[in-house]
Design an enzyme around this catalytic site. Sequence first.
Site, PDB file in Angstrom:
ATOM      1  N   GLY A   1      -1.119  -2.621  -4.186  1.00 24.15           N
ATOM      2  CA  GLY A   1      -2.237  -1.777  -3.839  1.00 24.15           C
ATOM      3  C   GLY A   1      -1.840  -0.531  -3.082  1.00 24.15           C
ATOM      4  O   GLY A   1      -2.422   0.534  -3.257  1.00 24.15           O
TER       5      GLY A   1
ATOM      6  N   ALA B   1       1.815  -0.067  -2.014  1.00 14.96           N
ATOM      7  CA  ALA B   1       3.270   0.039  -1.914  1.00 14.96           C
ATOM      8  C   ALA B   1       3.926  -0.007  -3.285  1.00 14.96           C
ATOM      9  O   ALA B   1       3.353  -0.510  -4.250  1.00 14.96           O
ATOM     10  CB  ALA B   1       3.825  -1.077  -1.034  1.00 14.96           C
TER      11      ALA B   1
ATOM     12  N   ASP C   1      -2.094 -14.085   1.695  1.00 20.47           N
ATOM     13  CA  ASP C   1      -2.095 -13.615   0.303  1.00 20.47           C
ATOM     14  C   ASP C   1      -1.122 -14.442  -0.543  1.00 20.47           C
ATOM     15  O   ASP C   1      -0.335 -13.894  -1.317  1.00 20.47           O
ATOM     16  CB  ASP C   1      -1.742 -12.126   0.242  1.00 20.47           C
ATOM     17  CG  ASP C   1      -2.206 -11.468  -1.058  1.00 20.47           C
ATOM     18  OD1 ASP C   1      -3.084 -12.046  -1.744  1.00 20.47           O
ATOM     19  OD2 ASP C   1      -1.700 -10.383  -1.399  1.00 20.47           O
TER      20      ASP C   1
END
Length: 259
Positions: A17, A19, A127
């Site tokens: 998103g 990087a 995540d």
Amino acid sequence: MINIPNYEIGNLAGKGGAAEVYLARHKLLDRAVAVKIISPAHTDEILNKRFLKEARVVAGLHHPNIVSIYDVGISENKYYIIMEYLEGGDLKSHIKKGVSVSQALSIMRQMASALAHAHEKGFIHRDIKSKNIMFRSDGTAVLTDFGIVKDLAAETGYTLDGTSIGTPHYMSPEQAQGSSAIDWRADLYSLGVTFYEMLTGKLPYNAESAIAIAIKQIKDPIPRLPDNIAKFQPVIDRAMAKSPEDRYQSAQELICAID
């Protein structure tokens, strides 16, 4: 393209998103590495803080199933992290080819061990998903991408209450609701989702929008496994319980169940 002293930057290996990850080579050591850089389009103060926090957190975690960081710095006003190159690809790609039950159990145990270490240090990954599990050339599973890690011992202010943090297909019900009371059991839920994905080749909940998927995480019943692997249903049921109190209460408890 960013220039980093002593490193030869190669091809783009992946993009998230905010990087980008490039393959690179340390010129003097002749060592392959991965370089994670904040995408220029997403550079801001909060992202910079998160990026540096990720580097500090991972540098303090020493575990065979957690990615190693070699260096962090800033060049041309862009932050970068130098980390080990994981040439075995990610679990998402392996699942597309097919993962055996024995492989799934081995990966689960390695990831639960990595999480046990991170949780003991006071960090929640937030995540866990198949794309963030990668492999060394010898097949060792490695947990990566601590970009939205939560430090239980610090209140950073980087996340607003009521904001969902994570990946909808894998996030726990409490993450989907934007709860500020997230603890290590959210990681165990996401690992349970990943286990289901490894066993069946598909995700437990699907919908056309992120919001619809989040609602399913909150309200829909836990999906059932096919008859030939139904013996693992109790593990799925416990790991993916809607209430954190009904899940495994620690990664070590999950390891015992796997064993």
